[in-house]
Design an enzyme around this catalytic site. Structure first.
Site, PDB file in Angstrom:
ATOM      1  CG  LEU A  76       7.561 -68.858  -5.684  1.00 27.97           C
ATOM      2  CD1 LEU A  76       8.043 -67.452  -5.347  1.00 27.97           C
ATOM      3  CD2 LEU A  76       6.172 -68.812  -6.258  1.00 27.97           C
TER       4      LEU A  76
ATOM      5  NE  ARG B 127       4.632 -67.582  -2.080  1.00 26.09           N
ATOM      6  CZ  ARG B 127       4.102 -68.445  -2.951  1.00 26.09           C
ATOM      7  NH1 ARG B 127       4.776 -69.504  -3.326  1.00 26.09           N
ATOM      8  NH2 ARG B 127       2.907 -68.243  -3.448  1.00 26.09           N
TER       9      ARG B 127
ATOM     10  CE  LYS C  66       3.003 -65.901  -6.051  1.00 22.94           C
ATOM     11  NZ  LYS C  66       3.303 -66.543  -7.320  1.00 22.94           N
TER      12      LYS C  66
ATOM     13  CE1 TYR D 221       3.812 -62.890  -8.722  1.00 26.11           C
ATOM     14  CE2 TYR D 221       1.609 -63.825  -8.714  1.00 26.11           C
ATOM     15  CZ  TYR D 221       2.924 -63.861  -9.124  1.00 26.11           C
ATOM     16  OH  TYR D 221       3.352 -64.886  -9.933  1.00 26.11           O
TER      17      TYR D 221
ATOM     18  NE  ARG E  70      11.324 -44.679 -15.032  1.00 22.21           N
ATOM     19  CZ  ARG E  70      12.590 -44.751 -15.432  1.00 22.21           C
ATOM     20  NH1 ARG E  70      13.335 -43.656 -15.478  1.00 22.21           N
ATOM     21  NH2 ARG E  70      13.120 -45.905 -15.798  1.00 22.21           N
TER      22      ARG E  70
ATOM     23  CD  GLU F 230      10.320 -71.614 -10.258  1.00 23.13           C
ATOM     24  OE1 GLU F 230       9.498 -71.927  -9.374  1.00 23.13           O
ATOM     25  OE2 GLU F 230      10.982 -70.557 -10.208  1.00 23.13           O
TER      26      GLU F 230
HETATM   27  N1  PMP Z   1       6.949 -71.240  -9.332  1.00 22.98           N
HETATM   28  C1  PMP Z   1       6.581 -70.115  -9.962  1.00 22.98           C
HETATM   29  C2  PMP Z   1       7.566 -69.438 -10.850  1.00 22.98           C
HETATM   30  C3  PMP Z   1       5.289 -69.593  -9.791  1.00 22.98           C
HETATM   31  O1  PMP Z   1       4.930 -68.459 -10.411  1.00 22.98           O
HETATM   32  C4  PMP Z   1       4.362 -70.291  -8.969  1.00 22.98           C
HETATM   33  C5  PMP Z   1       2.957 -69.800  -8.791  1.00 22.98           C
HETATM   34  N2  PMP Z   1       2.866 -68.503  -8.369  1.00 22.98           N
HETATM   35  C6  PMP Z   1       4.789 -71.462  -8.330  1.00 22.98           C
HETATM   36  C7  PMP Z   1       6.092 -71.907  -8.529  1.00 22.98           C
HETATM   37  C8  PMP Z   1       3.874 -72.240  -7.432  1.00 22.98           C
HETATM   38  O2  PMP Z   1       3.705 -71.600  -6.201  1.00 22.98           O
HETATM   39  P1  PMP Z   1       2.369 -71.796  -5.343  1.00 22.98           P
HETATM   40  O3  PMP Z   1       2.213 -73.261  -5.124  1.00 22.98           O
HETATM   41  O4  PMP Z   1       2.644 -71.069  -4.089  1.00 22.98           O
HETATM   42  O5  PMP Z   1       1.265 -71.211  -6.148  1.00 22.98           O
END
Ligand code: PMP
Length: 287
Positions: free
Chosen positions: A207, A52, A151, A33, A101, A183
């Site tokens: 991410l 991305r 993601k 997503y 499935r 993070e």
């Molecule tokens: N880390 C994680 C785990 C996230 O879910 C997100 C937001 N989706 C981010 C970092 C920040 O990414 P972005 O700046 O692309 O929204």
């Protein structure tokens, strides 16, 4: 008022949109997503999100159902049809519906990937009062899988982290691994010490935030010193200030970690300045 959502080529009232129970996004979290913010009716950092998405899809051997230009057109149409001035566009691509499935991936020639978009209206998104107060975070162990750079929609543990934070009277959680911060549950994490901005370097552990890339670029342009390296949770608690970045929160100050106040306990000058710069600059390049 009912939203217009986008499902596999059709714009539909949300009540009429349907996804199969056999969709692999639903059964296996086999889906990726993106969330793109909208300010003044325009998309922020669209190209970063499109790039991305392409990378997430390719890492999972998933076909892209649309080209970058089609994706932009669909995003714009969704913003227009839903009258979004400030808000978010959520996009999900799944490996589709094989009709049953099965752990094995279906043949992409027989089962096309699926695509869904919806909008969320957030009037005054850029004037979020939380930015004036700052967030309180707790630290929790990072027990997510090892490909956090993709993601995917596997968001159960981040959701649990938000609930743990809520229970502790805080706003969010930072994940830690071997004593170092990876993070936030849905954002990238930063500390500031002696004027230096410190944030974990890119790897499969986090991410690759689109907002992170833009904010670090603006920080460099403003002659701020940036160090990309892991920092420990103890270092974070002793920092002058801290903040997080994400597409929906932009730059958001953090004022407390595990009950320890940072500096004055108020949003710090670096986070405050970066938020202003990010909002100003990204509005200029919005499409
Ligand atoms: N880390 C994680 C785990 C996230 O879910 C997100 C937001 N989706 C981010 C970092 C920040 O990414 P972005 O700046 O692309 O929204």
């Amino acid at each position: 008022m009912s939203r217009t959502v986008y499902v596999n080529g059709a714009y539909l009232p949300e009540e009429e949109a349907k996804i199969s129970v056999f969709d692999r996004g639903f059964l296996m979290a086999d889906a990726v997503y993106e969330v793109t913010s909208v300010l003044g009716g325009k998309l922020i950092d669209f190209d970063g999100h499109a790039a991305r998405l392409a990378r997430s899809l390719s890492e999972l051997d998933m076909q892209s159902p649309v080209t970058r230009d089609e994706l932009l057109a669909i995003h714009r149409e969704m913003v227009a049809r839903n009258g979004i001035e400030d808000g978010l566009v959520y996009l999900q691509v799944t490996r589709g519906n094989p009709g049953d499935r099965d752990f094995a991936f279906p043949d992409p020639a027989k089962v096309p990937s699926g695509i869904v978009l919806f909008t969320q209206s957030k009037p005054g998104l850029a004037d979020n009062p939380a930015a004036k107060v700052g967030m309180k975070v707790i630290s929790i162990p990072d027990i997510r899988w090892g490909r956090r750079d993709i993601k995917t929609v596997q968001l159960l543990y981040p959701s649990m982290g938000k609930m743990m934070a809520k229970k502790a009277g805080c706003d969010d959680a930072w994940f830690t691994e071997d004593g170092a911060v990876t993070e936030g549950t849905s954002n990238n994490a930063y500390i500031v010490k002696g004027g230096t901005i410190i944030t974990r370097q890119l790897s499969e552990d986090i991410l690759h935030g689109i907002t992170r890339a833009a904010v670090l670029r603006f920080a460099n342009e403003a002659q701020m010193i940036v160090e990309e390296r892991p920092f420990t949770i103890d270092e974070a608690k002793a920092a002058d200030e801290a903040f997080v970045t994400s597409a929906s929160a932009f730059v958001m100050p953090v004022v407390e970690i595990d009950g320890v106040k940072l500096g004055s306990g108020k949003p710090g000058p670096v986070a405050t300045r970066l938020r202003e710069i990010y909002l100003d600059e990204s509005r200029k390049t919005a499409v």
